[in-house]
Scaffold this motif. Structure first.
Motif, PDB file in Angstrom:
ATOM      1  N   UNK A   1       0.816  -1.208   0.000  1.00  0.00           N
ATOM      2  CA  UNK A   1       0.000   0.000   0.000  1.00  0.00           C
ATOM      3  C   UNK A   1       0.852   1.262   0.000  1.00  0.00           C
ATOM      4  N   UNK A   2       1.943   1.247   0.764  1.00  0.00           N
ATOM      5  CA  UNK A   2       2.842   2.401   0.804  1.00  0.00           C
ATOM      6  C   UNK A   2       3.533   2.609  -0.539  1.00  0.00           C
ATOM      7  N   UNK A   3       3.947   1.512  -1.182  1.00  0.00           N
ATOM      8  CA  UNK A   3       4.591   1.616  -2.497  1.00  0.00           C
ATOM      9  C   UNK A   3       3.605   2.186  -3.512  1.00  0.00           C
ATOM     10  N   UNK A   4       2.370   1.693  -3.491  1.00  0.00           N
ATOM     11  CA  UNK A   4       1.354   2.181  -4.427  1.00  0.00           C
ATOM     12  C   UNK A   4       1.050   3.655  -4.185  1.00  0.00           C
ATOM     13  N   UNK A   5       0.877   4.040  -2.925  1.00  0.00           N
ATOM     14  CA  UNK A   5       0.557   5.448  -2.647  1.00  0.00           C
ATOM     15  C   UNK A   5       1.747   6.362  -2.912  1.00  0.00           C
ATOM     16  N   UNK A   6       2.947   5.791  -2.994  1.00  0.00           N
ATOM     17  CA  UNK A   6       4.138   6.567  -3.340  1.00  0.00           C
ATOM     18  C   UNK A   6       4.421   6.616  -4.821  1.00  0.00           C
ATOM     19  N   UNK A   7       3.474   6.166  -5.626  1.00  0.00           N
ATOM     20  CA  UNK A   7       3.631   6.248  -7.081  1.00  0.00           C
ATOM     21  C   UNK A   7       4.503   5.154  -7.676  1.00  0.00           C
ATOM     22  N   UNK A   8       4.672   4.047  -6.965  1.00  0.00           N
ATOM     23  CA  UNK A   8       5.430   2.883  -7.460  1.00  0.00           C
ATOM     24  C   UNK A   8       6.904   3.206  -7.698  1.00  0.00           C
ATOM     25  N   UNK A   9       7.429   4.196  -6.962  1.00  0.00           N
ATOM     26  CA  UNK A   9       8.860   4.508  -7.053  1.00  0.00           C
ATOM     27  C   UNK A   9       9.668   3.304  -6.587  1.00  0.00           C
ATOM     28  N   UNK A  10      10.774   3.098  -7.226  1.00  0.00           N
ATOM     29  CA  UNK A  10      11.751   2.065  -6.851  1.00  0.00           C
ATOM     30  C   UNK A  10      11.258   0.637  -7.048  1.00  0.00           C
ATOM     31  N   UNK A  11      10.142   0.455  -7.758  1.00  0.00           N
ATOM     32  CA  UNK A  11       9.715  -0.911  -8.029  1.00  0.00           C
ATOM     33  C   UNK A  11      10.672  -1.542  -9.034  1.00  0.00           C
ATOM     34  N   UNK A  12      10.864  -2.833  -8.900  1.00  0.00           N
ATOM     35  CA  UNK A  12      11.840  -3.530  -9.738  1.00  0.00           C
ATOM     36  C   UNK A  12      11.278  -3.864 -11.118  1.00  0.00           C
ATOM     37  N   UNK A  13       9.959  -4.011 -11.232  1.00  0.00           N
ATOM     38  CA  UNK A  13       9.343  -4.312 -12.527  1.00  0.00           C
ATOM     39  C   UNK A  13       9.028  -3.014 -13.246  1.00  0.00           C
ATOM     40  N   UNK A  14       9.656  -2.812 -14.383  1.00  0.00           N
ATOM     41  CA  UNK A  14       9.428  -1.630 -15.196  1.00  0.00           C
ATOM     42  C   UNK A  14       9.267  -2.065 -16.646  1.00  0.00           C
ATOM     43  N   UNK A  15       8.290  -1.515 -17.320  1.00  0.00           N
ATOM     44  CA  UNK A  15       8.073  -1.794 -18.745  1.00  0.00           C
ATOM     45  C   UNK A  15       7.913  -0.465 -19.452  1.00  0.00           C
ATOM     46  N   UNK A  16       8.996   0.113 -19.940  1.00  0.00           N
ATOM     47  CA  UNK A  16       8.879   1.411 -20.613  1.00  0.00           C
ATOM     48  C   UNK A  16       8.053   1.308 -21.888  1.00  0.00           C
ATOM     49  N   UNK A  17       7.318   2.371 -22.145  1.00  0.00           N
ATOM     50  CA  UNK A  17       6.577   2.442 -23.407  1.00  0.00           C
ATOM     51  C   UNK A  17       7.617   2.688 -24.491  1.00  0.00           C
ATOM     52  N   UNK A  18       7.724   1.747 -25.430  1.00  0.00           N
ATOM     53  CA  UNK A  18       8.794   1.828 -26.419  1.00  0.00           C
ATOM     54  C   UNK A  18       8.318   2.259 -27.794  1.00  0.00           C
ATOM     55  N   UNK A  19       7.054   2.549 -27.928  1.00  0.00           N
ATOM     56  CA  UNK A  19       6.548   3.005 -29.209  1.00  0.00           C
ATOM     57  C   UNK A  19       6.338   1.889 -30.221  1.00  0.00           C
ATOM     58  N   UNK A  20       6.730   0.679 -29.875  1.00  0.00           N
ATOM     59  CA  UNK A  20       6.539  -0.433 -30.794  1.00  0.00           C
ATOM     60  C   UNK A  20       5.096  -0.901 -30.721  1.00  0.00           C
ATOM     61  N   UNK A  21       4.651  -1.471 -31.790  1.00  0.00           N
ATOM     62  CA  UNK A  21       3.305  -2.022 -31.815  1.00  0.00           C
ATOM     63  C   UNK A  21       3.323  -3.370 -31.135  1.00  0.00           C
ATOM     64  N   UNK A  22       2.788  -3.422 -29.915  1.00  0.00           N
ATOM     65  CA  UNK A  22       2.724  -4.660 -29.138  1.00  0.00           C
ATOM     66  C   UNK A  22       1.286  -4.920 -28.757  1.00  0.00           C
ATOM     67  N   UNK A  23       0.881  -6.161 -28.727  1.00  0.00           N
ATOM     68  CA  UNK A  23      -0.484  -6.437 -28.266  1.00  0.00           C
ATOM     69  C   UNK A  23      -0.627  -6.073 -26.797  1.00  0.00           C
ATOM     70  N   UNK A  24      -1.808  -5.620 -26.404  1.00  0.00           N
ATOM     71  CA  UNK A  24      -2.041  -5.292 -25.003  1.00  0.00           C
ATOM     72  C   UNK A  24      -1.974  -6.550 -24.149  1.00  0.00           C
ATOM     73  N   UNK A  25      -2.510  -7.634 -24.589  1.00  0.00           N
ATOM     74  CA  UNK A  25      -2.410  -8.895 -23.863  1.00  0.00           C
ATOM     75  C   UNK A  25      -2.359 -10.012 -24.886  1.00  0.00           C
ATOM     76  N   UNK A  26      -1.220 -10.617 -25.014  1.00  0.00           N
ATOM     77  CA  UNK A  26      -1.088 -11.721 -25.961  1.00  0.00           C
ATOM     78  C   UNK A  26      -1.361 -13.016 -25.211  1.00  0.00           C
ATOM     79  N   UNK A  27      -2.271 -13.810 -25.708  1.00  0.00           N
ATOM     80  CA  UNK A  27      -2.614 -15.048 -25.032  1.00  0.00           C
ATOM     81  C   UNK A  27      -2.490 -16.220 -25.997  1.00  0.00           C
ATOM     82  N   UNK A  28      -1.932 -17.292 -25.498  1.00  0.00           N
ATOM     83  CA  UNK A  28      -1.837 -18.529 -26.244  1.00  0.00           C
ATOM     84  C   UNK A  28      -2.211 -19.658 -25.288  1.00  0.00           C
TER      85      UNK A  28
END
Length: 154
Positions: free
Chosen positions: A126-153
């Motif tokens: 809750x503290x991490x979320x209310x702090x704007x997710x600073x310092x979280x280890x999982x990061x996925x930068x928006x790269x401008x590439x065309x990627x599916x929002x959710x690819x499922x197989x």
């Protein structure tokens, strides 16, 4: 490669900042967060997953308890409702920047947090979320590439 995750770990990953049960657990979790940040996909599994691996050699690991399975069921239901897509064991998904943002927004507002009830890490998350997710280890930068929002197989 593919990261094997149980459903409630989709939520745990949102706020992971490098804290955990042991140094081995943290090192493993860091490696998984890095792999996902680089774009590896996720295979949803039932029961212990790649994050649980360092705990499985301990006596009575909590990842084998009914409470963990209950968290999985609730997280699966909440994430499925949020994304309006099937979330079940055997599904592969790409946790891209758009999905990560949607999950974090929903987590911050409490819409996907029922699975967290009673979890010992809930206050930290809750503290991490209310702090704007600073310092979280999982990061996925928006790269401008065309990627599916959710690819499922299946």
């Amino acid at each position: 490669m593919t990261v094997r995750l149980r459903a409630h770990h989709l939520l745990c990953l949102l706020t992971y900042v490098g804290k955990g049960y042991s140094p081995a657990f943290i090192a493993n979790y860091d490696a998984i967060a890095e792999r996902l940040s680089r774009g590896e996909d996720i295979l949803l599994v039932s029961g212990p997953d790649d994050i649980c691996a360092p705990l499985l050699g301990e006596p009575d690991p909590h990842c084998l308890r009914d409470s963990a399975a209950g968290r999985d069921r609730q997280a699966r239901d909440d994430v499925q409702a949020l994304l309006a897509r099937p979330i079940r064991d055997g599904i592969r998904l790409d946790l891209d920047a758009v999905i990560l943002m949607r999950l974090r927004q929903a987590f911050s507002t409490g819409h996907v947090r029922e699975a967290c009830a009673g979890c010992e890490w809930s206050r930290l998350c809750g503290a991490v979320a209310s702090g704007g997710y600073r310092d979280t280890r999982l990061q996925r930068p928006v790269d401008g590439q065309s990627r599916p929002i959710l690819a499922m197989v299946c």
